[in-house]
Scaffold this active site. Structure first.
Site, PDB file in Angstrom:
ATOM      1  N   TYR A 141       0.824  -1.226   0.000  1.00  0.00           N
ATOM      2  CA  TYR A 141       0.000   0.000   0.000  1.00  0.00           C
ATOM      3  C   TYR A 141       0.855   1.271   0.000  1.00  0.00           C
ATOM      4  O   TYR A 141       2.069   1.198   0.095  1.00  0.00           O
ATOM      5  CB  TYR A 141      -1.072  -0.007   1.084  1.00  0.00           C
ATOM      6  CG  TYR A 141      -0.718  -0.114   2.550  1.00  0.00           C
ATOM      7  CD1 TYR A 141       0.550   0.121   3.048  1.00  0.00           C
ATOM      8  CD2 TYR A 141      -1.723  -0.439   3.467  1.00  0.00           C
ATOM      9  CE1 TYR A 141       0.817   0.034   4.417  1.00  0.00           C
ATOM     10  CE2 TYR A 141      -1.463  -0.537   4.835  1.00  0.00           C
ATOM     11  CZ  TYR A 141      -0.187  -0.298   5.296  1.00  0.00           C
ATOM     12  OH  TYR A 141       0.071  -0.383   6.626  1.00  0.00           O
ATOM     13  N   GLU A 142       0.195   2.387  -0.177  1.00  0.00           N
ATOM     14  CA  GLU A 142       0.895   3.685  -0.361  1.00  0.00           C
ATOM     15  C   GLU A 142       1.773   3.672  -1.600  1.00  0.00           C
ATOM     16  O   GLU A 142       2.873   4.219  -1.594  1.00  0.00           O
ATOM     17  CB  GLU A 142       1.744   4.020   0.870  1.00  0.00           C
ATOM     18  CG  GLU A 142       0.986   4.666   1.979  1.00  0.00           C
ATOM     19  CD  GLU A 142      -0.077   5.594   1.462  1.00  0.00           C
ATOM     20  OE1 GLU A 142       0.219   6.397   0.569  1.00  0.00           O
ATOM     21  OE2 GLU A 142      -1.208   5.493   1.937  1.00  0.00           O
ATOM     22  N   GLY A 143       1.319   3.011  -2.652  1.00  0.00           N
ATOM     23  CA  GLY A 143       2.124   2.853  -3.859  1.00  0.00           C
ATOM     24  C   GLY A 143       2.974   1.615  -3.693  1.00  0.00           C
ATOM     25  O   GLY A 143       3.877   1.580  -2.834  1.00  0.00           O
ATOM     26  N   GLN A 176       7.335   2.892  -6.189  1.00  0.00           N
ATOM     27  CA  GLN A 176       8.295   3.751  -5.475  1.00  0.00           C
ATOM     28  C   GLN A 176       9.597   3.838  -6.269  1.00  0.00           C
ATOM     29  O   GLN A 176      10.210   4.903  -6.399  1.00  0.00           O
ATOM     30  CB  GLN A 176       8.599   3.192  -4.069  1.00  0.00           C
ATOM     31  CG  GLN A 176       7.401   3.027  -3.171  1.00  0.00           C
ATOM     32  CD  GLN A 176       6.654   4.318  -2.933  1.00  0.00           C
ATOM     33  OE1 GLN A 176       7.254   5.385  -2.847  1.00  0.00           O
ATOM     34  NE2 GLN A 176       5.346   4.235  -2.850  1.00  0.00           N
TER      35      GLN A 176
END
Ligand SMILES: Cc1cc2nc3c(=O)[nH]c(=O)nc-3n(C[C@H](O)[C@H](O)[C@H](O)COP(=O)(O)OP(=O)(O)OC[C@H]3O[C@@H](n4cnc5c(N)ncnc54)[C@H](O)[C@@H]3O)c2cc1C
Length: 595
Positions: free
Chosen positions: A440-442, A447
């Protein structure tokens, strides 16, 4: 039952001895946080994490969250009481602007506490973590009325926050999102759509839940250029500031998932819910990026946190479990066998995790201090340098510390042999919980692309050149030191590999972007390795200086761990470079049908 002790001494070593945090008294909030106060705050946060929140980690995993027939969600037993204690202790807004009820203390202190909280109970820590992220986005982008309405309640933790990006057909590629916003004519909008995987979307811990929702205003352009951000509360705030009428939004389902069972991951349905624009129309991604960047740092810290908690348990087990005899002769001759910690291969595993954890902690605290500078400094040059650092390091902290955090949780589980696979010991939970941090969060592949595709070239490569220069100067200044020399040699080799990989991208990726995509993950790990190496070199130098002042067992251990890092982990830089410079050809050679 797993154990956990917050690494307060190590945090203090990094903050004060290595990073010299007491030299930042010019920044707002730092003068109010002298070392004795920081020590007291860290000590008290360690206590609440160890005594109140960590004991709920297993129950959170085994009982999980339950959606009731009326759509409400019940969190695991003890979560609400622990949350009340946490928020009443003032932990929700430790570093937030005092104008909105925060305490204005350094973000670096908050980051350190974030590690302890997530190590104690990752699923629990997400409720305050998401609230802090939502507060940051509102603080930077919302108008004054919205700030006054929501921030003080969120600062006390009476109201919690969420982020709503993901939809069934749209995760990484937010340009595809379909949630819609129609102006009501009174300044508010009517929000309709479905969001999935929304962490802390519905629960029983706070009086109100403040959703930050990405949606497209009717008639807005397709793609990312037509996305706006809205604040959409579960209960509409009344004029007196309390939670009023229910907004038509609800939790349709809780996702059945692999880990973080104590956090409610919800399908959220918005059925004409009332929301207000945050920031400018069609600039929602910019506004949400404040929350996403904050969250990416926090997720990197989550990766470290699982690695640390799993490590502490693996060490305790390795000291206790008797199997085989030491290759250099019995170490516990009075016992039927030696504890497994005597075996070099067990040590290799434990030292690997330890060396990464201590470097990871230094890297995240260094970056958190840069966040303090970038938010609070009045010196334009200093501020810009810190912002560059944050931009560059955010994908590295997120991607590298979570990939390694998961690897390390598996390594720590391996120390238990078959017992690591048995639920009773709790090692499986660290592995399952750590796994989400890579996604999650990319997802971490994204990233790596962010680092290579956006961050490297930003402002003509200013951030990356500053980093190379800083590490290179440190190496030049310390290469002749008899004790540090070999470590500096290994760091210099890592830096050369990183510079060569960067140059290779410049020469080979502009005309052929697949080369950038193909090398992005090894490049991110190469960068992370060099950044951790730089942290180790600085920690080793500091440890040596302290040892010159008198014997200190902890500093001797630091130096030994630094040596291990440079001898055993740093050489991986060459392999990463080879992967980057191999390019995309073999990776892309097969036609999709051949898979
Ligand atoms: C437990 C949990 C909690 C979550 N919490 C939240 C939350 O609170 N709020 C929220 O909005 N979302 C949340 N999410 C969603 C999460 O952020 C997404 O799952 C994640 O961003 C990936 O999106 P996706 O699942 O649609 O995967 P996809 O976007 O379909 O990606 C699939 C794979 O393809 C790769 N990929 C995709 N595009 C590219 C590309 N261009 N180049 C290279 N690789 C690519 C990805 O790296 C990934 O490995 C949560 C998810 C889970 C499982």
């Amino acid at each position: 039952m797993p154990i956990y002790k917050a690494p307060v001494e190590d945090t203090l070593f990094v903050l004060y001895d290595v990073l010299k945090m007491d030299g930042y008294g010019n920044l707002p909030g730092f003068a109010d946080a002298p070392r004795d106060l920081v020590e007291a705050v860290l000590g008290e946060s360690a206590r609440i994490c160890e005594e109140v929140i960590q004991p709920l980690n297993v129950v959170g995993d085994t009982v999980g969250c339950k959606r009731n027939d009326d759509g409400s969600v019940t969190t695991p037993p003890g979560f609400k009481e622990a949350y009340d204690q946490y928020r009443e202790g003032g932990w929700m807004a430790l570093s937030f602007d005092p104008a909105y009820g925060g305490q204005g203390l350094p973000l670096a202190l908050n980051a350190a506490i974030g590690e302890y909280l997530s190590s104690s109970n990752l699923a629990f820590g997400m409720y305050p973590g998401l609230t802090q992220g939502a507060m940051a986005a509102l603080y930077v982008h919302a108008n004054d009325e919205i700030k006054q309405t929501y921030l003080p309640k969120m600062a006390t933790g009476e109201w919690t926050g969420t982020m709503n990006l993901t939809e069934p057909h749209c995760g990484t590629d937010l340009g595809l999102l379909r949630s819609k916003a129609v102006p009501n004519g009174d300044g508010s909008y009517s929000i309709t759509g479905q969001k999935i995987f929304i962490s802390a979307g519905e629960h029983d811990m706070s009086d109100n839940i403040i959703h930050l929702v990405l949606a497209r205003i009717e008639g807005a352009p397709a793609g990312t250029k037509g996305i706006s951000l809205f604040v959409v509360p579960k209960f509409l705030p009344k004029a007196d500031g309390t939670a009023g009428e229910r907004n038509p939004l609800s939790c349709g389902k809780i996702e059945e998932k692999m880990g973080i069972h104590g956090n409610s991951t919800c399908v959220m349905n918005y059925d004409g819910a009332k929301g207000w624009l945050v920031g400018e129309a069609n600039k929602g991604l910019n506004a949400m990026f404040v929350m996403m960047n904050e969250a990416r740092m926090s997720v990197g810290i989550q990766g470290l946190s699982q690695s640390e908690a799993a490590y502490q348990n693996a060490v305790a087990y390795a000291k206790d479990r008797l199997q085989g005899r030491s290759l250099s002769g019995p170490k516990a001759p009075d016992k039927p066998a030696d504890p497994i910690i005597v075996h070099p291969d067990v040590r290799r595993t434990l030292m690997t995790i330890r060396a990464i954890n201590e470097a990871g902690r230094a890297l995240m605290l260094w970056t958190a201090l840069q966040a303090d500078i970038s938010h609070r400094s009045e010196d334009a040059a200093e501020k810009q340098k810190a912002e560059d650092h944050m931009g560059l390091m955010t994908p590295i902290v997120k991607g590298v510390l979570t990939d390694l955090g998961f690897d390390n949780a598996v390594k720590a589980q391996q120390m238990y042999g078959g017992h690591g696979y048995i639920n009773e010991w709790g090692m499986g939970q660290f592995v399952r919980d750590a796994r989400i941090t890579m996604i999650y969060e990319g997802a971490n592949g994204i990233q790596a692309l962010d680092l290579v595709g956006r961050k490297l070239g930003a402002n003509g490569g200013r951030a990356v050149m500053t980093f190379f220069n800083e590490v290179g100067t440190f190496c030049a200044q310390n290469k002749d030191d008899a004790a540090l020399g070999p470590m500096i040699g290994a760091l210099s080799k890592g830096l050369k590999d990183l510079q060569a990989a960067t140059m290779w991208f410049m020469q080979n990726a502009l005309a052929k972007p697949d080369n950038a995509g193909a090398g992005s993950t090894p490049y991110m790990h190469l960068f992370g390795l060099v950044a951790m190496g730089y942290m180790w070199a600085r920690m080793a130098k500091t440890a040596q200086e302290k040892l010159a002042g008198g014997a200190d067992e902890r500093m001797t251990h630091k130096l030994a761990t630094a040596r291990f890092f440079f001898e055993q982990l740093m050489p991986e830089s060459g392999a990463h470079l080879a992967r980057v410079t191999a390019g995309a050809d073999s990776m892309m050679a097969l036609p999709a049908e051949a898979f």
